[in-house]
Design a protein around this motif. Structure first.
Motif, mmCIF file in Angstrom:
data_model
loop_
_atom_site.group_PDB
_atom_site.id
_atom_site.type_symbol
_atom_site.label_atom_id
_atom_site.label_comp_id
_atom_site.label_asym_id
_atom_site.label_seq_id
_atom_site.Cartn_x
_atom_site.Cartn_y
_atom_site.Cartn_z
ATOM 1 N N ALA A 104 0.840 -1.200 0.000
ATOM 2 C CA ALA A 104 0.000 0.000 0.000
ATOM 3 C C ALA A 104 0.879 1.257 0.000
ATOM 4 C CB ALA A 104 -0.939 0.004 1.204
ATOM 5 N N ARG A 105 1.948 1.227 0.765
ATOM 6 C CA ARG A 105 2.875 2.368 0.787
ATOM 7 C C ARG A 105 3.532 2.566 -0.577
ATOM 8 N NH1 ARG A 105 4.305 0.178 5.782
ATOM 9 N NH2 ARG A 105 6.175 -0.778 4.906
ATOM 10 N N ALA A 106 3.877 1.444 -1.216
ATOM 11 C CA ALA A 106 4.519 1.551 -2.549
ATOM 12 C C ALA A 106 3.524 2.090 -3.585
ATOM 13 C CB ALA A 106 5.066 0.189 -2.976
ATOM 14 N N GLU A 125 -8.249 -7.845 -0.236
ATOM 15 C CA GLU A 125 -6.888 -7.316 -0.366
ATOM 16 C C GLU A 125 -6.886 -5.972 -1.095
ATOM 17 O OE1 GLU A 125 -4.591 -11.661 -0.248
ATOM 18 O OE2 GLU A 125 -4.579 -10.500 -2.103
ATOM 19 N N LEU A 126 -7.718 -5.884 -2.137
ATOM 20 C CA LEU A 126 -7.791 -4.622 -2.887
ATOM 21 C C LEU A 126 -8.341 -3.501 -2.005
ATOM 22 C CD1 LEU A 126 -9.071 -5.844 -6.374
ATOM 23 C CD2 LEU A 126 -6.777 -5.018 -5.799
ATOM 24 N N GLN A 127 -9.322 -3.847 -1.163
ATOM 25 C CA GLN A 127 -9.860 -2.877 -0.207
ATOM 26 C C GLN A 127 -8.765 -2.375 0.717
ATOM 27 O OE1 GLN A 127 -13.048 -4.720 2.015
ATOM 28 N NE2 GLN A 127 -14.543 -3.227 1.255
ATOM 29 N N GLU A 128 -8.021 -3.330 1.265
ATOM 30 C CA GLU A 128 -6.972 -2.980 2.215
ATOM 31 C C GLU A 128 -5.882 -2.142 1.553
ATOM 32 O OE1 GLU A 128 -6.109 -6.391 4.628
ATOM 33 O OE2 GLU A 128 -4.359 -5.395 5.535
ATOM 34 N N LEU A 129 -5.627 -2.437 0.263
ATOM 35 C CA LEU A 129 -4.603 -1.682 -0.456
ATOM 36 C C LEU A 129 -5.084 -0.282 -0.851
ATOM 37 C CD1 LEU A 129 -3.271 -4.488 -2.816
ATOM 38 C CD2 LEU A 129 -1.952 -3.310 -1.034
ATOM 39 N N GLY A 130 -6.422 -0.108 -0.831
ATOM 40 C CA GLY A 130 -6.971 1.175 -1.254
ATOM 41 C C GLY A 130 -6.967 1.370 -2.762
#
Lengths: 393, 393
Positions: B46-48, B258-263
Motif C-alpha cells: 500500500a505504501r509503494a 486485499e484490494l480494499q486494504e490496499l486502497g
C-alpha cells in the motif's frame, strides 16, 4: 491533433492497384477478380504518432483499432479475440539440443472458437455489419466456419457455413451449436466455395470466403501487430506459419509493412517468412520451389492430408503469399501427416500445449529446417500454433 | 522506494489464525487440518502504491505478481493464463427482456486447457517448484487434472492425475496427452482424493488437492483482481459463480478484501456473491439455506449431476465459502441439469460462446434470480463462465 478511431482510407486491387472505395460491401476486385487490400491513411497516423495509451488498452486485437477497418467502436462484434500469449519454448527444440534453441510459440488456440480464424471473422463480421450485411455465408475446412457461426450468433445475424462432407464431426457440431445453418458438400473446400457463392447470390447474403472480401486479412494482420508489440517493437529472425488459404501470412506481412511505414519498429530488418504445407497438398510450396509467381491448383482428387486447414488445393491469394515469402528472404516446405501427429504429441508432452495438426506442422518444419541448417539454433524463431488440438481428432 | 516481486509474507490457518512460515511445502494447517491462507505484506505494498506500469504489463495473471506467491520471476511456469475477456452480454437475458439487462460474462474458457483451473495450477505448480517439489499429484473431476498435467509438462516435472472412473473420456485423454500418469478410481472426487494422498505419501510428491495447499486459491484470486482492473477498479453489483470445491469464490473474495486494504478500489462497496450448485449435489447451498457455518457432506451415493465440476460432495473450504457469501450479502441456489443444458444452448446461439455445464449453471441461476426478483435487470451482474464446453460432451 485530430485522431480517428480507424484510419481506413480505400481499397486497392492486389493485382493492378486500381482504387476502390471502402464504404460498401465488396468481394474481389471488379477489374482483375483478385483480392482487394485495405489501404489506410498511414501518413496521417504516422503524424499522430503511436497512441500514448496503446500499452494500457484492453487485451484484444481491437487495441489496434486505428489499423483495423471498423469505423465505429459500437460496430465491433467481439468475443475477446487476440492478445494471445507468446511463450518461450526452448524445450520444443529437437532432442539433443532441446533447451538450447531460441524458440517462441504464439498460441492462437486460446482465441475464441479455438483458432486464429476468430481474428479474421471478428474483423470481417464487424465490418460487414457496419456496411449493412443482412446474412453471412462462408465455405470452410472447419475452424473458420465455427468462427463465423460464433460471431454471427454474437451479432444476432443469420449465418450459413458450407463444409466438405468429410470434415471431422466436432467442427460440424461446433458450427451447429452456435445456431448456424450447416451445408455439407461432396469434395473439398473449393467445392464448398461454389455452394457458398450460390447461397450468397440467391439470398443476398455477404460471402466471407478467404480473401474474397478484404477484411478477414485485416483481422489476421493483428497477429503481426501483436507479435511486434509483445517483442517491444522488434521482430524475430524467422516466422513459421502453416499455409492453407494463406491469409495469415498475407495479413502478417501487411502488418509488418504498415509498421515499417509508420516508423513504429525499432529495427528495419523484417523476419524471414516460412510457410509449411502438407506433403499431400502443397500448391504454394510447389510454386515457390519452381520459382513461379502463381500457384497451379493441386489436383483435387490428390489433395490428401488429415490437417483439414491445409487441404486447400488452390489459394486465391497465391501471388500475395509467394511475393511475401520471397520479399522476406524466406522459404516454403512440406511435412508429412505422420510428422504432424508426432510433433503434436511432442508439443503436448514437453510444452503443455495441445496443438492442432496444422500448428504441429510448424514444429515439424522447424526441426526439419534446423537439420538442413537453413535455420540456426540461435536464430530467434516464432511458430504460429494457429489452432487448438483440444477436440481430440 | 524498495519494491518486491512478491509481497508474500506468511501463511495462516483459516480456522484459528495460527501463523506458519511460507518458505516450505505445506498442505493443510497442522493445528486444525484446515486450509492455509497466504498473507501478504499489504501495508508495504500500500505504501509503494499501485504499480505505475500495471496497465501496460503483459496480458496474463502474472501482471499481479506483487499479490501472487512466487518470489522469483524465473520460477513462473506460464502458458499465458488469465486476462480473459469480460464481455457485455445483454442478449443473454431472458426472452422478453433480453437486451435490457446489465449482464457481463467473464469467459474463463479462453484460459490454457480450457478452464479457470489453469490459474490455480499455474500459481500452485510454479510455487511448488520454487519450493522444491519433485513430483505433483491431484484428485480432480476433470479440468483441474488437465491443467495440472499441462503445467507439469511445461515445467518438465512428473505428474499424476486421479479421476473418478466415470469422468468423460475427453478429460481423461486430455491429461494423458500432456504425458501425465492417469489413475481412474471408483466413486467420486472424494474417493480420488484418498488415492491422491496415498500417491503423495508413497512417492514424496506434492499433493495439489483443492484448498489442501495454499496456492491454487491465490491463482484463482486473479479472477477478482482482473475483474476489478477491467472495470476500472470498481466492482459489479452481483457475481454468480458455480461452486464445486469453491476455491474460485474463496480466492475472489480474498482478492476483493486485499484490494480494499490496499486502497486500490474506487468504491468501498463489494459485490454480492452468489454461488450456484447442481440440484443433485448441493452441500453448500443446503448449509447456506439452513444458516449453518459448515456444510455436511452430500451422501456420495446420491451425488448426481452431469456437471462433473459440481459433483463435489464435500468441500474443505466450506466455512470460508459460506462466510464469503454471507459477508457479501449474497445467496446460494441450485439449478437442475436440464436447465444447464438449455442455458448452454442459449449462450451458444445468442452469445457465440460454447459454455461448459458448470458455466451455463450461472446463466440458469441468473434467470432464476431475476424471476424471483432477487436481482434486478439493472443490477450489474457478472457471470463466471468457468470453462469451455467445446469438447462437446
Amino acid at each position: 491533433m485530430e485522431t480517428r478511431f480507424s484510419y481506413i482510407d480505400h481499397l486497392e486491387c492486389s493485382r493492378c492497384g486500381k482504387r476502390y472505395e471502402a464504404e460498401s460491401l465488396q468481394n474481389t476486385s471488379l477489374c482483375c477478380e483478385r483480392p482487394l487490400l485495405v489501404k489506410y491513411d498511414l501518413a496521417a497516423l504516422a503524424r499522430a504518432g503511436m497512441p500514448a495509451d496503446l500499452a494500457g488498452r484492453e487485451a484484444t486485437m481491437w487495441r489496434y483499432h486505428e489499423l483495423l477497418p471498423v469505423r465505429s467502436k459500437t460496430a465491433i462484434v467481439s468475443l475477446g479475440e487476440g492478445m494471445t500469449p507468446l511463450l518461450a519454448m526452448p524445450q520444443l527444440g529437437p532432442t539433443g539440443i532441446a533447451g538450447q534453441v531460441n524458440l517462441l510459440v504464439k498460441d492462437e488456440g486460446l482465441n475464441p472458437t479455438g483458432s486464429f480464424k476468430a481474428r479474421g471473422m471478428a474483423a470481417a463480421v464487424s465490418r460487414a455489419i457496419e456496411l449493412g450485411a443482412k446474412g453471412l455465408v462462408a465455405p470452410t475446412a472447419g475452424n473458420a466456419g465455427a468462427a463465423l457461426a460464433a460471431y454471427a450468433a454474437r451479432a444476432g445475424l443469420p449465418a450459413c457455413v458450407v463444409l466438405p462432407q468429410d470434415t471431422p464431426r466436432t467442427y460440424i457440431e461446433q458450427s451447429r451449436k452456435y445456431g448456424a445453418e450447416v451445408k455439407l458438400v461432396p469434395g473439398l473446400i473449393s467445392d464448398a466455395g461454389q455452394v457458398a457463392a450460390q447461397v450468397a447470390r440467391e439470398r443476398g447474403w455477404f460471402n466471407l470466403a478467404t480473401l474474397k472480401e478484404p477484411y478477414r486479412a485485416e483481422g489476421k494482420k493483428t497477429m503481426g501487430l501483436e507479435l511486434a508489440e509483445q517483442m517491444s517493437w522488434r521482430l524475430p529472425d524467422v516466422i513459421i506459419y502453416p499455409a492453407g488459404g494463406g491469409t495469415g501470412i498475407v495479413g502478417m506481412w501487411k502488418a509488418f509493412r504498415e509498421l515499417q511505414e509508420l516508423g513504429w519498429l525499432q529495427e528495419k530488418r523484417l523476419p524471414r517468412l516460412v510457410i509449411v504445407q502438407a506433403e499431400g497438398c502443397a500448391p504454394l510450396v510447389r510454386a515457390f520451389l519452381a520459382g513461379k509467381e502463381e500457384a497451379e491448383a493441386w489436383p483435387s482428387g490428390q489433395a490428401r492430408t488429415q490437417a483439414m486447414g491445409l487441404r486447400v488445393p488452390s489459394a486465391i491469394g497465391d501471388r500475395l503469399i509467394l511475393q511475401a515469402i520471397r520479399e522476406s528472404g524466406g522459404t516454403a516446405l512440406t511435412v508429412g501427416d505422420a510428422a504432424m501427429v508426432q510433433m503434436a504429441e511432442y508439443a503436448a508432452r514437453r510444452g503443455g500445449i495441445l496443438a492442432s495438426l496444422e500448428a504441429a506442422a510448424t514444429l515439424a518444419a522447424y526441426h526439419e529446417l534446423l537439420a538442413r541448417q537453413e535455420i540456426g539454433a540461435r536464430s530467434q524463431t516464432v511458430l504460429f500454433f494457429t489452432g487448438s488440438g483440444w477436440e481430440g481428432r
